[in-house]
Design a protein around this motif. Structure first.
Motif, short mmCIF file in Angstrom:
data_model
loop_
_atom_site.label_atom_id
_atom_site.label_comp_id
_atom_site.label_asym_id
_atom_site.label_seq_id
_atom_site.Cartn_x
_atom_site.Cartn_y
_atom_site.Cartn_z
N SER A 134 -84.49 52.78 -8.96
CA SER A 134 -85.62 52.73 -9.88
C SER A 134 -85.65 51.41 -10.64
CB SER A 134 -85.56 53.91 -10.87
OG SER A 134 -85.76 55.13 -10.21
N ALA A 135 -84.46 50.93 -11.03
CA ALA A 135 -84.38 49.65 -11.74
C ALA A 135 -84.86 48.52 -10.85
CB ALA A 135 -82.94 49.39 -12.19
N ARG A 136 -84.48 48.56 -9.59
CA ARG A 136 -84.94 47.54 -8.63
C ARG A 136 -86.45 47.54 -8.52
NH1 ARG A 136 -82.83 48.39 -2.99
NH2 ARG A 136 -84.00 46.48 -2.64
N PHE A 137 -87.03 48.73 -8.44
CA PHE A 137 -88.48 48.80 -8.31
C PHE A 137 -89.17 48.30 -9.58
CE2 PHE A 137 -92.61 50.66 -8.95
CZ PHE A 137 -93.25 50.31 -7.78
N ARG A 138 -88.66 48.71 -10.76
CA ARG A 138 -89.28 48.27 -12.01
C ARG A 138 -89.27 46.75 -12.13
NH1 ARG A 138 -86.01 52.16 -14.08
NH2 ARG A 138 -84.80 50.64 -15.26
N GLU A 139 -88.15 46.14 -11.72
CA GLU A 139 -88.07 44.69 -11.78
C GLU A 139 -89.12 44.06 -10.89
OE1 GLU A 139 -86.27 41.12 -13.19
OE2 GLU A 139 -86.03 43.21 -13.80
N ALA A 140 -89.27 44.60 -9.67
CA ALA A 140 -90.27 44.08 -8.73
C ALA A 140 -91.68 44.32 -9.26
CB ALA A 140 -90.10 44.73 -7.37
N PHE A 141 -91.89 45.50 -9.84
CA PHE A 141 -93.22 45.85 -10.34
C PHE A 141 -93.63 44.95 -11.49
CE2 PHE A 141 -95.63 48.11 -13.63
CZ PHE A 141 -96.83 48.27 -12.96
N GLU A 142 -92.74 44.74 -12.44
CA GLU A 142 -93.09 43.93 -13.61
C GLU A 142 -93.36 42.48 -13.22
OE1 GLU A 142 -90.15 44.72 -16.58
OE2 GLU A 142 -90.79 46.81 -16.81
N PHE A 147 -81.12 42.32 -18.19
CA PHE A 147 -79.93 41.72 -17.57
C PHE A 147 -79.40 42.61 -16.46
CE2 PHE A 147 -75.30 41.58 -17.25
CZ PHE A 147 -75.09 40.24 -16.99
N GLY A 148 -79.33 43.92 -16.74
CA GLY A 148 -78.82 44.85 -15.75
C GLY A 148 -79.65 44.85 -14.48
N ASN A 149 -80.98 44.83 -14.64
CA ASN A 149 -81.85 44.79 -13.46
C ASN A 149 -81.62 43.53 -12.65
OD1 ASN A 149 -82.97 47.19 -14.30
ND2 ASN A 149 -84.86 46.29 -15.05
N ASN A 150 -81.58 42.39 -13.33
CA ASN A 150 -81.44 41.12 -12.63
C ASN A 150 -80.09 41.01 -11.92
OD1 ASN A 150 -83.94 40.07 -13.31
ND2 ASN A 150 -83.22 39.19 -15.24
N ILE A 151 -79.03 41.42 -12.60
CA ILE A 151 -77.70 41.27 -12.02
C ILE A 151 -77.51 42.24 -10.86
CG2 ILE A 151 -76.36 42.93 -13.37
CD1 ILE A 151 -75.43 39.25 -12.75
N SER A 152 -78.13 43.43 -10.95
CA SER A 152 -78.03 44.39 -9.85
C SER A 152 -78.79 43.90 -8.62
CB SER A 152 -78.58 45.75 -10.29
OG SER A 152 -77.77 46.33 -11.27
N LEU A 153 -79.94 43.26 -8.86
CA LEU A 153 -80.72 42.75 -7.74
C LEU A 153 -79.98 41.66 -6.99
CD1 LEU A 153 -84.26 42.58 -9.38
CD2 LEU A 153 -83.58 44.05 -7.48
#
Length: 213
Positions: free
Chosen positions: A109-117, A177-183
Motif C-alpha cells: 500500500s505504501a508503494r502504491f501511495r508513493e506512486a499515486f502521489e 521517508f519510509g515509503n522512499n526507502i522501501s521503494l
C-alpha cells in the motif's frame, strides 16, 4: 433480486475491481496498465468496468482511497490501545515502517501511495475524485489528534512544544521517508551502505527523542 442483494453484489464487484487494479498497478506501474487489462484480470467485460469507473484516473483514485482506508482502520486500533500517548505514537511509526517481509500488505500500500502521489502531482488538472482521497487523509489526521490530546494529559509528550505541529510533521516525515526507502529496497546497494531497517530505526529514535519530556 431484491434491492439489498443488488447493492451488495454491486459493492462486491466494486471492491473486486479495485483490488485487481491495485495488484496490476503494483506489478506494472500506473501508466502501463490499461482499462482492458483490469477488465480481463477481473473477469468482466470492458463495458461493465466503465460503468463503475468511466475513466482510468477515477479507478486510480479509488485504489488510492482504498489504501488510505486500510490505514484508518489500523490507526484507530493503535490510537485506542491502553498505553501512553508516546507508546502509541511509536506504534504508529512502526506501522508506517511496513517492512516488506513482515507487513507485506502495508508495504504494498505504501508503494502504491508513493506512486499515486507522484502521479497526482504531475497531473495537469485535479484528478477526478481526488476530494475523497483528501477527505480520507483528514480522517487520519483527526485520529492522530487523539494521541496529541492524550499526551497532554498523561505527560508522556513534552508540553513546551507545539505538539500538534510536531506530531503531524513527524508522522508525515517518517511516512515519506519510509515509503522512499522501501521503494529503493530492490536497488542494489554498495557494501558500505547502511541497511534500510537500520536507517528507519535511527530516524524513528531521532524523531521520538524530540517529544520526550
Amino acid at each position: 433480486m431484491s434491492g439489498g442483494m443488488r447493492e451488495k453484489k454491486k459493492n462486491a464487484r466494486y471492491k473486486s475491481i479495485v483490488k485487481t487494479a491495485e495488484q496490476l498497478f503494483l506489478e506494472n506501474g500506473l501508466d502501463a496498465v490499461q482499462m482492458q487489462d483490469v477488465a480481463d484480470a477481473d473477469g468482466i467485460g470492458i463495458a461493465t468496468l466503465f460503468r463503475y469507473f468511466p475513466k482510468k484516473e477515477r479507478l486510480i483514485v479509488a485504489v488510492a482511497v482504498s489504501c488510505l482506508e486500510k490505514i484508518v482502520e489500523d490507526f484507530q486500533r493503535i490510537v485506542t490501545a491502553n498505553s501512553s500517548a508516546y507508546d502509541r505514537l511509536e506504534q504508529v511509526l512502526d506501522y508506517l515502517m511496513g517492512h516488506p517481509t513482515e507487513k507485506e500488505e502495508v508495504w504494498k500500500s505504501a508503494r502504491f501511495r508513493e506512486a499515486f502521489e507522484s502521479y497526482a502531482s504531475f497531473a495537469k488538472k485535479s484528478l477526478d475524485g481526488i476530494e475523497e482521497y483528501i477527505e480520507t487523509q483528514k480522517v487520519i489526521a483527526l485520529i492522530l489528534m487523539k494521541i496529541i490530546e492524550d499526551g497532554k494529559v498523561d505527560g508522556s509528550i513534552r508540553k513546551d512544544i507545539p505538539v500538534k505541529e510536531a506530531i503531524i510533521t513527524i508522522v508525515n516525515a517518517y511516512g515519506t521517508f519510509g515509503n522512499n526507502i522501501s521503494l529503493k529496497s530492490a536497488i542494489s546497494y554498495l557494501e558500505e551502505d547502511i541497511a534500510i531497517h537500520i536507517q528507519q530505526r535511527m530516524l524513528k529514535e531521532i524523531l521520538l527523542s524530540y517529544l520526550r519530556p
